[in-house]
Design a protein around this motif. Structure first.
Motif, mmCIF file in Angstrom:
data_model
loop_
_atom_site.group_PDB
_atom_site.id
_atom_site.type_symbol
_atom_site.label_atom_id
_atom_site.label_comp_id
_atom_site.label_asym_id
_atom_site.label_seq_id
_atom_site.Cartn_x
_atom_site.Cartn_y
_atom_site.Cartn_z
ATOM 1 N N MET A 12 19.141 -15.641 27.499
ATOM 2 C CA MET A 12 20.444 -15.196 28.202
ATOM 3 C C MET A 12 19.941 -14.230 29.099
ATOM 4 O O MET A 12 19.596 -13.127 28.814
ATOM 5 C CB MET A 12 21.493 -15.308 27.540
ATOM 6 N N GLY A 13 20.720 -14.047 30.259
ATOM 7 C CA GLY A 13 20.631 -12.939 31.134
ATOM 8 C C GLY A 13 22.205 -12.423 31.157
ATOM 9 O O GLY A 13 22.899 -13.263 31.705
ATOM 10 N N LEU A 14 22.448 -11.238 31.122
ATOM 11 C CA LEU A 14 23.598 -10.726 31.162
ATOM 12 C C LEU A 14 23.764 -9.453 32.350
ATOM 13 O O LEU A 14 22.921 -8.535 32.090
ATOM 14 C CB LEU A 14 24.053 -10.068 29.723
ATOM 15 N N ALA A 15 24.519 -9.536 33.116
ATOM 16 C CA ALA A 15 24.954 -8.415 34.072
ATOM 17 C C ALA A 15 26.137 -7.842 33.671
ATOM 18 O O ALA A 15 27.281 -8.228 33.276
ATOM 19 C CB ALA A 15 24.889 -8.974 35.499
ATOM 20 N N TRP A 16 26.011 -6.479 33.532
ATOM 21 C CA TRP A 16 27.337 -5.838 33.289
ATOM 22 C C TRP A 16 27.664 -4.787 34.334
ATOM 23 O O TRP A 16 26.861 -4.071 35.075
ATOM 24 C CB TRP A 16 26.920 -4.815 32.187
ATOM 25 N N ARG A 17 29.077 -4.795 34.631
ATOM 26 C CA ARG A 17 29.567 -3.801 35.691
ATOM 27 C C ARG A 17 29.501 -2.351 35.298
ATOM 28 O O ARG A 17 29.503 -2.235 33.926
ATOM 29 C CB ARG A 17 31.027 -4.232 35.763
ATOM 30 N N PRO A 18 29.568 -1.491 36.149
ATOM 31 C CA PRO A 18 29.567 -0.082 35.643
ATOM 32 C C PRO A 18 30.968 0.118 34.729
ATOM 33 O O PRO A 18 32.078 -0.266 35.281
ATOM 34 C CB PRO A 18 29.804 0.871 37.013
ATOM 35 N N GLY A 19 30.755 0.808 33.804
ATOM 36 C CA GLY A 19 31.929 1.091 33.004
ATOM 37 C C GLY A 19 32.260 -0.122 31.950
ATOM 38 O O GLY A 19 32.997 0.097 30.883
ATOM 39 N N GLN A 20 31.555 -1.363 32.225
ATOM 40 C CA GLN A 20 31.970 -2.462 31.198
ATOM 41 C C GLN A 20 31.567 -2.196 29.991
ATOM 42 O O GLN A 20 30.412 -1.760 29.620
ATOM 43 C CB GLN A 20 31.255 -3.535 31.859
ATOM 44 N N VAL A 21 32.270 -2.541 28.988
ATOM 45 C CA VAL A 21 31.873 -2.239 27.667
ATOM 46 C C VAL A 21 32.476 -3.274 26.546
ATOM 47 O O VAL A 21 33.394 -4.035 27.028
ATOM 48 C CB VAL A 21 32.995 -0.891 26.904
ATOM 49 N N THR A 22 31.571 -3.726 25.614
ATOM 50 C CA THR A 22 32.168 -4.951 24.722
ATOM 51 C C THR A 22 33.082 -4.491 23.665
ATOM 52 O O THR A 22 33.105 -3.163 23.519
ATOM 53 C CB THR A 22 30.742 -5.594 24.237
ATOM 54 N N ARG A 23 33.622 -5.465 22.945
ATOM 55 C CA ARG A 23 34.329 -5.101 21.697
ATOM 56 C C ARG A 23 33.185 -5.143 20.748
ATOM 57 O O ARG A 23 32.018 -5.365 20.996
ATOM 58 C CB ARG A 23 35.430 -6.176 21.421
ATOM 59 N N ILE A 24 33.656 -4.017 19.760
ATOM 60 C CA ILE A 24 32.909 -4.180 18.602
ATOM 61 C C ILE A 24 32.586 -5.257 17.892
ATOM 62 O O ILE A 24 33.590 -6.115 17.782
ATOM 63 C CB ILE A 24 33.329 -2.990 17.589
ATOM 64 N N HIS A 25 31.443 -6.111 17.706
ATOM 65 C CA HIS A 25 31.186 -7.217 17.252
ATOM 66 C C HIS A 25 29.700 -7.366 16.281
ATOM 67 O O HIS A 25 29.149 -6.550 16.423
ATOM 68 C CB HIS A 25 31.057 -8.148 18.342
#
Ligand SMILES: [Fe+2]
Length: 180
Positions: free
Chosen positions: A74-87
């Protein structure tokens, strides 16, 4: 079953072949994750593998699924400041940054922070459950892009996430096991 590479985009052919070689060894998940990470490090594609528009439009894109369902890219693009939940995850995983900066925090089973590091383009890591509880944060000012390989058919299971964890619940009520 004979597997072909006819449906693989050219930037991923060597990577797919390398991952198949690792899986053929039928090692445990920890060793598989390390081996797949080595292949990703050697054959890391550029951000253009996500296709046009990815840099400006945060998204995840399934780039490849092995026909027998044994792994997905998979390719994932992340916005500035974007954060995942803990997982944590349902299977082994390897990921490499190809654009921007991704800050990773790793937690133990009690959600204590055990390590953190900034991942820059070209940096690759692999991990497998248990010990795979983490959170990813794009701490840069531009879009971050990373390539992820999971040991499952992501198009069938929908997500690599096994569980999400709530840090505030862990602090207020550790007796519940910290899991929501
Ligand atoms: Fe993750």
């Amino acid at each position: 079953m004979t597997l072909t590479l006819s449906h693989v985009q050219p930037e991923l052919i060597d990577l797919v072949g390398g991952v198949r070689g690792v899986l053929d060894m039928r090692a445990d998940w920890q060793r598989t994750a390390i081996g797949v990470a080595d292949q990703l490090r050697q054959h890391l594609p550029g951000p253009e593998v996500l296709g046009s528009g990815a840099a400006g439009h945060p998204e995840s894109r399934t780039l490849y699924v092995e026909p027998d369902g044994s792994f997905s890219i998979m390719g994932l693009a992340w916005r500035p400041g974007q954060v995942t939940r803990i997982h944590d995850h349902i299977t082994w995983c390897a990921f490499g940054v190809v654009q921007g900066i991704e800050h990773e925090e790793v937690f133990d089973g009690q959600l204590n922070l055990v390590s953190h590091n900034y991942n820059y383009p070209g940096q690759v890591s692999g991990f497998a459950p248990p010990g795979d509880i983490h959170r990813i944060h794009n701490t840069g000012t531009g879009t971050a892009i990373s390539i992820h390989i999971y040991g499952t058919d992501i198009s069938r299971v929908g997500s690599s996430v096994r569980r999400y964890y709530d840090l505030s619940a862990a602090i207020t009520n550790p007796a519940i096991g910290n899991v929501i």
